[in-house]
Design an enzyme around this catalytic site. Structure first.
Site, short mmCIF file in Angstrom:
data_model
loop_
_atom_site.label_atom_id
_atom_site.label_comp_id
_atom_site.label_asym_id
_atom_site.label_seq_id
_atom_site.Cartn_x
_atom_site.Cartn_y
_atom_site.Cartn_z
N ASP A 266 5.95 -21.29 17.09
CA ASP A 266 4.94 -22.49 16.61
C ASP A 266 3.68 -21.36 16.84
OD1 ASP A 266 4.17 -24.75 14.83
OD2 ASP A 266 3.14 -24.81 16.19
N GLU B 108 5.32 -17.33 14.40
CA GLU B 108 4.75 -18.35 13.27
C GLU B 108 3.84 -17.65 12.69
OE1 GLU B 108 3.06 -22.17 10.49
OE2 GLU B 108 3.34 -22.08 13.03
N ASP C 81 12.85 -24.67 17.66
CA ASP C 81 11.41 -24.43 18.02
C ASP C 81 10.68 -24.68 18.84
OD1 ASP C 81 8.75 -24.57 15.98
OD2 ASP C 81 9.69 -25.60 14.87
N HIS D 239 8.03 -26.47 5.63
CA HIS D 239 7.80 -28.14 6.26
C HIS D 239 6.24 -28.24 6.03
CE1 HIS D 239 7.05 -26.33 9.53
NE2 HIS D 239 7.08 -27.36 10.15
N ASP D 240 5.43 -27.13 6.15
CA ASP D 240 3.81 -26.98 5.75
C ASP D 240 3.35 -26.76 4.90
OD1 ASP D 240 3.76 -28.04 8.79
OD2 ASP D 240 3.82 -25.67 8.88
C1 GLC Z 1 2.95 -24.77 13.09
C2 GLC Z 1 4.34 -26.14 12.10
C3 GLC Z 1 3.65 -27.24 11.94
C4 GLC Z 1 2.54 -27.96 12.97
C5 GLC Z 1 1.71 -26.88 13.42
C6 GLC Z 1 1.07 -27.78 14.71
O1 GLC Z 1 1.67 -24.55 11.62
O2 GLC Z 1 4.17 -25.57 11.98
O3 GLC Z 1 3.89 -28.16 11.05
O4 GLC Z 1 1.52 -28.81 12.19
O5 GLC Z 1 2.76 -25.66 13.97
O6 GLC Z 1 2.23 -27.54 16.49
#
Ligand code: GLC
Length: 531
Positions: free
Chosen positions: A203, A266, A101, A327-328
């Site tokens: 991210d 992402e 990541d 995970h979100d």
């Molecule tokens: C992304 C991650 C998430 C995090 C956010 C801020 O969406 O997947 O878990 O809280 O970024 O970094």
């Protein structure tokens, strides 16, 4: 192009590990890198080709690792740099890849850059973050909201100004318009690429650049009161700015300096905006993550329409990808139920493009809600439920730890675990294994074309084909709980025989133009002749 000439991240399968919850090697209750190393045999057996690990860098853990205070050091709770080196070495020795990541949108407030930046208006790092004076009426500089709720601006007494944070206030956004920041982030990438990582999942890629003029976001006319506060506004000026692509190109340049590495982004955006992230001449992200199967209502018409829209929107030669859970967001089983989760697995592993499997989905792990007093996630609505420890066996703590797990183990672990499902012919794990085997052994499935066949009520179908060897697979799925039939239009050549069904053993059953599917059934059919 033959299968052997296709690069690993196109034909391979990615497995997403949330390191805190995968495997604990030292009994402290949190998963760690040696724990992941101890499960490489499992990953190999499952048949995936790469793992993506959520952040393991030094962090105060306000956002459980997504608040980084040192980009090039390992958080001791996950192990050491030696452990990370060993992970790379061991994965590579069995032909598995490591994607890490990368969190360039923001740091932790504890990062030395932020600590310096806040000190005075004229210090060299001031412009590394997004500092602004309040508005004339004394409030925050703009109406921008934090994704996790509340204003996106926090007044800092030391700095005497507001800083912007798209997420927690412990996560100040970096100013990626500043070339010095970009250069420093490129150095971070180089550090990890030199170590041998095979790519990055970047991210919140669509957040990286904000409006130069700091205009207020417009209200969202279709906002409903019970929706998260963030959705009250359309983030027109705080996300997805055209200049973001310059940042993406700069990241890609670093990647391209190395052999066969991948850049994943992402991005939660509608399909037409998402595909822009492939960039001009595809010099942007290799894989802008496609969350259609994760965010869309689970309804045959909508899912089928989205699949076709996505396929139809991809720039020439852009490589697709699919994600079911992460995970979100709530796990797939908790969103659509076990029967349909089997269909979702079949789609994930038969659609055209790189699939990402979220750890535990392969054994049908469910969301396991954590009571508010025990929640570990500070990000608005708690995401702990989808981050509970991997269920390895039916022994104490599901075989995850010999200590006290950082999050309670899912209640169903005695029946839902790897050890048990390895022995059950009809388990979710068995289905994943069969689908992965089939996908890997058939070029039509891992690198062939996609041809939509049609939709009838809750059932839709598509073909996967290869030009060279004339192999054709028909995939038909029933997105309802009741049986139904699907009539293959005359322009397609049939018959075929079933290779796999998500329900009963229908192997080798002959299929003609009228396909009968049980409720919650999906099938893969090998078309016998296309002549
Ligand atoms: C992304 C991650 C998430 C995090 C956010 C801020 O969406 O997947 O878990 O809280 O970024 O970094």
């Amino acid at each position: 192009m033959t299968s052997s000439e296709i690069i690993w991240w196109k034909k391979g399968i990615i497995y997403h590990i949330y390191p805190l919850s995968f495997m604990d090697s030292n009994g402290d209750g949190t998963g760690d890198i040696p724990g992941i190393i101890s499960k490489i045999d499992y990953l190999k057996w499952l048949g995936v080709n790469a793992i993506w690990i959520s952040p393991v860098y030094v962090s105060p853990m306000a956002d459980l690792g997504y608040d980084v205070s040192d980009y090039t050091a390992i958080n001791p709770c996950f192990g050491t740099m030696n452990d990370l080196d060993l992970l790379i070495e061991k994965l590579h020795s069995v032909n598995l890849r490591l994607i890490v990541d990368f969190v360039p949108n923001h740091t932790s407030v504890k990062h030395p850059w932020f600590q310096k930046s806040r000190l005075s208006k004229d210090n060299p790092m001031r412009d590394w973050y997004i500092w602004r004076d309040g508005s004339v009426d004394g409030g925050p500089p703009t109406n921008w909201l934090s994704t996790f709720g509340g204003s996106g601006w926090e007044f800092d007494e030391i700095a005497g100004q507001y800083y912007y944070h798209a997420f927690l206030k412990q996560q100040p956004d970096l100013n990626l318009r500043n070339p010095a920041v970009l250069k420093e982030l490129q150095k971070v990438m180089t550090f990890w690429l030199d170590k041998g990582v095979d790519g990055f999942r970047v991210d919140v890629m669509w957040h990286l650049i904000k409006d130069r003029l700091f205009r207020d976001n417009p209200p969202n006319p279709v906002y409903l009161e019970d929706e998260p506060q963030y959705q009250r506004l359309i983030p027109a000026y705080s996300t997805d700015q055209p200049e973001v692509m310059d940042v993406v190109y700069n990241f890609r340049k670093v990647i391209d300096f190395y052999h066969e590495r991948v850049l994943i982004g992402e991005i939660y955006l509608p399909i037409n905006q998402l595909v822009d992230y492939y960039g001009f001449d595809q010099q942007g992200a290799h894989l802008p993550l496609n969350f259609h199967l994760l965010v869309e209502e689970w309804n045959a018409q909508k899912i089928y329409k989205g699949i076709n829209e996505y396929e139809g929107s991809l720039p020439p030669d852009a490589w697709p990808n699919w994600v079911l859970s992460n995970h979100d967001r709530p796990r797939v089983i908790s969103r659509i139920g076990i029967g349909q989760a089997r269909i979702a697995a079949l789609l994930l592993l038969t659609l055209r493009g790189t699939p990402t499997i979220y750890y535990g989905d392969e054994i049908a792990m469910e969301d396991s809600p954590v009571t508010p007093d025990k929640t570990k996630d500070l990000g608005g609505q708690s995401r702990d439920a989808q981050r509970t420890p991997m269920q390895w066996d039916s022994g104490p703590n599901a075989g995850f730890t010999s200590g006290k797990p950082w999050l309670e183990i899912g209640k169903n672990f005695k029946v839902c675990n790897v050890e048990q499902q390895r022995q059950q012919a009809s388990s979710m794990l068995d289905l994943y294994r069969r689908l992965i085997d089939l996908r890997k052994s058939q070029p039509a499935l891992h690198c062939g074309n996609f041809i939509p066949v049609g939709i009838n009520g809750d059932i839709f179908a598509f073909l996967r084909t290869t030009e060279g060897d004339n192999t054709v697979f028909l995939i038909a799925v029933n997105l309802s709980h009741t049986a139904g039939t699907f009539s293959i239009p005359p322009r397609f050549n049939i018959p075929g025989s079933i290779l796999l069904s998500t329900c009963n053993n229908r192997n080798n059953e002959h299929i003609t133009r009228e396909i009968v599917l049980e409720g919650d059934e999906g099938i893969v059919v090998k078309i016998l002749s296309t002549k």
